[in-house]
Design a protein around this motif. Structure first.
Motif, short mmCIF file in Angstrom:
data_model
loop_
_atom_site.label_atom_id
_atom_site.label_comp_id
_atom_site.label_asym_id
_atom_site.label_seq_id
_atom_site.Cartn_x
_atom_site.Cartn_y
_atom_site.Cartn_z
N ALA A 277 0.82 -1.22 0.00
CA ALA A 277 0.00 0.00 0.00
C ALA A 277 0.86 1.27 0.00
O ALA A 277 0.36 2.36 -0.25
N CYS A 278 2.16 1.12 0.30
CA CYS A 278 3.08 2.27 0.28
C CYS A 278 4.05 2.08 -0.88
O CYS A 278 4.64 1.01 -1.03
N SER A 279 4.20 3.12 -1.69
CA SER A 279 5.04 2.99 -2.89
C SER A 279 6.49 2.66 -2.57
O SER A 279 7.19 2.07 -3.37
N LYS A 280 6.95 3.12 -1.39
CA LYS A 280 8.33 2.83 -1.02
C LYS A 280 8.41 1.61 -0.11
O LYS A 280 9.48 1.31 0.40
N SER A 281 7.28 0.96 0.12
CA SER A 281 7.21 -0.20 1.03
C SER A 281 7.85 0.13 2.39
O SER A 281 8.61 -0.66 2.93
N GLN B 199 5.10 7.14 7.67
CA GLN B 199 4.93 7.92 6.44
C GLN B 199 6.20 8.68 6.06
O GLN B 199 6.89 9.22 6.91
N CYS B 200 6.49 8.77 4.78
CA CYS B 200 7.58 9.64 4.32
C CYS B 200 7.04 11.07 4.25
O CYS B 200 5.87 11.32 4.53
N GLY B 201 7.87 12.00 3.84
CA GLY B 201 7.42 13.39 3.80
C GLY B 201 6.69 13.72 2.50
O GLY B 201 6.41 14.89 2.24
N GLY B 202 6.39 12.73 1.71
CA GLY B 202 5.91 13.02 0.35
C GLY B 202 4.41 13.06 0.15
O GLY B 202 3.96 13.45 -0.93
N ALA B 203 3.63 12.72 1.17
CA ALA B 203 2.18 12.68 0.96
C ALA B 203 1.61 14.09 0.84
O ALA B 203 1.98 14.98 1.60
N LYS B 204 0.76 14.31 -0.12
CA LYS B 204 0.10 15.61 -0.27
C LYS B 204 -1.40 15.38 -0.40
O LYS B 204 -1.83 14.58 -1.24
N MET C 29 -2.54 11.95 -0.65
CA MET C 29 -2.16 11.12 -1.79
C MET C 29 -0.65 10.89 -1.82
O MET C 29 0.12 11.66 -1.26
N CYS C 30 -0.24 9.83 -2.51
CA CYS C 30 1.18 9.43 -2.51
C CYS C 30 2.01 10.27 -3.48
O CYS C 30 1.54 10.63 -4.55
N GLU C 31 3.25 10.56 -3.09
CA GLU C 31 4.12 11.37 -3.95
C GLU C 31 4.45 10.67 -5.27
O GLU C 31 4.79 11.31 -6.25
N VAL C 32 4.37 9.36 -5.26
CA VAL C 32 4.77 8.60 -6.44
C VAL C 32 3.63 8.54 -7.46
O VAL C 32 3.85 8.56 -8.66
N GLU D 239 -4.00 6.72 -2.86
CA GLU D 239 -4.01 7.22 -1.49
C GLU D 239 -2.72 6.77 -0.80
O GLU D 239 -2.26 5.65 -1.03
N CYS D 240 -2.13 7.65 0.02
CA CYS D 240 -0.91 7.28 0.74
C CYS D 240 -1.23 6.13 1.69
O CYS D 240 -2.11 6.24 2.54
N GLY D 241 -0.50 5.03 1.57
CA GLY D 241 -0.74 3.85 2.40
C GLY D 241 -0.60 4.15 3.88
O GLY D 241 -1.39 3.67 4.70
N TRP D 242 0.38 4.98 4.23
CA TRP D 242 0.60 5.27 5.65
C TRP D 242 -0.46 6.20 6.21
O TRP D 242 -0.76 6.17 7.40
S1 SF4 Z 1 3.53 9.20 0.22
FE1 SF4 Z 1 2.75 7.55 1.56
S2 SF4 Z 1 2.44 5.76 0.20
FE2 SF4 Z 1 3.71 7.23 -0.90
S3 SF4 Z 1 5.81 6.57 -0.51
FE3 SF4 Z 1 5.33 8.13 1.05
S4 SF4 Z 1 4.52 7.00 2.81
FE4 SF4 Z 1 4.51 5.58 1.06
#
Ligand code: SF4
Ligand code: SF4
Lengths: 297, 209
Positions: free
Chosen positions: B145-149, B154-159, B162-165, B170-173
């Motif tokens: 569910a997280c693009s970076k597994s 959570q990484c800092g990329g969710a906006k 939603m996921c940065e990738v 939807e951001c898994g975390w």
């Molecule tokens: S935004 Fe959320 S789902 Fe995407 S890589 Fe970061 S933690 Fe994982």
């Protein structure tokens, strides 16, 4: 010197970010660092293939800056290296006398200029911090002993105070502190109110936090960040202000003033400031003057 | 082909909190399931813990089938606090998805074996990571569910959640955090830093054969 020593002394710690070039011509970076930063910032973050764009390495650039008498902070992301390479680079940093680290998960590969690359993410910001702490205790991640006196670093990390899911970010911040993070630099802040309420909650962790600022250069850049950069939101009135006086915006003056104003408003609520100038290093002294932040030496 | 291994007896015992409902999934030829060991362990659990019922069924990865199979146990499940699932990662996630107000725990770790994966899941996916994290993440798989597994948050990329990738994902975390928040179980995120294990012991077994 480790920058944690400055926090311990109660200094308002000022750092700025520099990005290594794509290539090995580094004279320009060194010249700017001497001219604009040496007397104004305590330390310089050196980015690690920022935004997943391939460049000269952070560690090598840190060493060059150190030889120039500047204090570098080695940024390390988990995007391009597995745990063997990461731990090895951390030891290499110690060998070169680099004592300040900023440990990040890293942007995804597809955001940069090599979208075909293999994303690694074997570790993440939390487990990398844990790995560095283990090295400081004399062991690697697999539990093997490290020869001789273990290295000692100032272990930093980032957090996003204006994120739309700040509670999720605070949970991650707590995990980082637990893993060994000793100071934080924040993502760019444009909304002081949000920063204050974040700091209220972040206080409980007892770890120094530097306010992060990104100089708002122009309307286009702000709009771009609002649409694409996580945790960054430039409010409409700020964009209006940038729009109003096109001449002064073009010369950068409006952005410089706005940036200084944010620092001024927030500086009593935090332990330092981290300026992301994206090439506008020459404006940093002016920003700090306007914000009332004194030179460092 | 997948292989599921039981988690340790201590782990499983610690998960069986309150009134517990147990689901076994045996249906699928593509998954090797430790049937005998699970049976012995569940018998012991019945003595030590409050087990309301054990159901053994098949293809719980299919939500319609799962709903049908559990229909007659609806009231029993309603009265339970915890559901323990003995299945592959997809099965567990399907159960967790169906009972969002129950504590759904995984009792197995799923590893890959060469060959093809079985029934194609509709909504959820299992990356066969070999050390199932679902018990820490509210039944949502951080590997898929997280693009970076990421396994430590959570990484800092969710906006905007939603996921940065992938801005359509939807951001898994974010989902994991909201789910645990709803269950009032945010404390389960306060674990020691997790480091993934990419060493798959079953690969070595394969090599030797
Ligand atoms: S935004 Fe959320 S789902 Fe995407 S890589 Fe970061 S933690 Fe994982
Ligand atoms: S955490 Fe995800 S990938 Fe790992 S076994 Fe569980 S469901 Fe499968």
């Amino acid at each position: 010197m480790r920058i944690t020593e400055l926090f311990d002394k109660g200094e308002f710690v000022v750092t700025a970010e520099v990005g290594p070039p794509k290539g090995v011509e580094i004279d320009h970076l060194i010249k700017d660092a001497h001219e604009y930063l040496k007397t104004r910032v305590h330390a310089l973050n050196v980015t690690d293939n920022q935004s997943s764009v391939m460049r000269t390495g952070s560690l090598a650039t840190c060493k060059v800056l150190k030889d120039e008498g500047l204090l570098p902070i080695f940024q390390i992301t988990c995007r391009d290296r597995n745990r063997i390479a990461l731990q090895s680079d951390v030891l290499s940093a110690a060998l070169l006398g680099i004592e300040n680290l900023l440990l990040l998960t890293g942007d995804y590969t597809t955001l940069g200029d090599h979208p075909q690359a293999k994303p690694v993410f074997d570790l993440d910001s939390v487990s990398l911090t844990h790995a560095v702490k283990r090295l400081e205790e004399g062991f690697d991640l697999a539990g093997n002993e490290v020869d001789g006196t273990p290295p000692k670093f100032a272990k930093g990390a980032v957090v996003s105070p204006c994120s739309d899911s700040v509670d999720v970010q605070l949970a991650k911040m707590e995990a980082k502190v637990k893993a060994g993070t000793e100071y934080f630099q924040t993502q760019g802040v444009y909304e002081p109110e949000k920063f204050f309420s974040f700091m209220e909650k972040a206080k409980q962790f007892g770890v120094p936090v530097q306010l992060g600022v990104i100089i708002p250069k122009n309307v286009g850049m702000c709009r771009y960040m609002n649409a694409n950069v996580a945790g960054v939101h430039v409010p409409d009135d700020m964009i209006e202000e940038l729009k109003k006086d096109k001449e002064r915006t073009k010369s950068g003056d409006v952005g410089v003033e706005l940036c200084a104003k944010i620092i001024k408003e927030c500086k009593d609520h935090c332990d330092g400031v981290h300026i992301m100038s994206l090439g506008w290093e020459n404006r940093i002294p002016e920003i700090l003057d306007l914000a009332g932040v004194a030179p460092v030496k | 082909m997948l292989i599921t291994q039981l988690k340790s007896k201590e782990t499983i015992e610690s998960l069986a909190k309150g009134k517990t409902f147990i689901i076994n999934c045996h249906g699928c030829k593509e998954v090797y399931f430790a049937e005998h060991e699970a049976d012995t362990l569940q018998k012991e659990l019945c003595e030590a813990k409050e087990v309301a019922q054990i159901v053994t069924t098949d293809y719980i990865c299919n939500p319609d089938n799962l709903a049908l199979q559990l229909k007659k146990h609806k009231d029993t499940i309603e009265a339970c606090d915890t559901i323990l699932v003995f299945s592959c990662g997809v099965g567990i996630q399907t159960v967790a998805d169906m009972f969002t107000d129950k504590h759904v725990y995984s009792c197995c770790d799923t590893y890959p074996l060469p060959g093809f994966q079985g029934v194609t899941p509709l909504n959820v996916d299992c990356g066969q990571c070999g050390e199932c994290y679902l018990n820490f993440t509210g039944g949502i798989c951080p590997i898929t569910a997280c693009s970076k597994s990421l396994v430590n948050g959570q990484c800092g990329g969710a906006k905007n959640g939603m996921c940065e990738v992938d801005k359509d994902m939807e951001c898994g975390w974010e989902r994991i955090y909201r789910k645990l928040e709803k269950l009032d179980k945010l404390d389960t995120l306060k674990y020691e830093p997790k480091v993934r294990n990419y060493w798959n012991p079953n690969e070595e077994i394969e090599d030797k054969q």
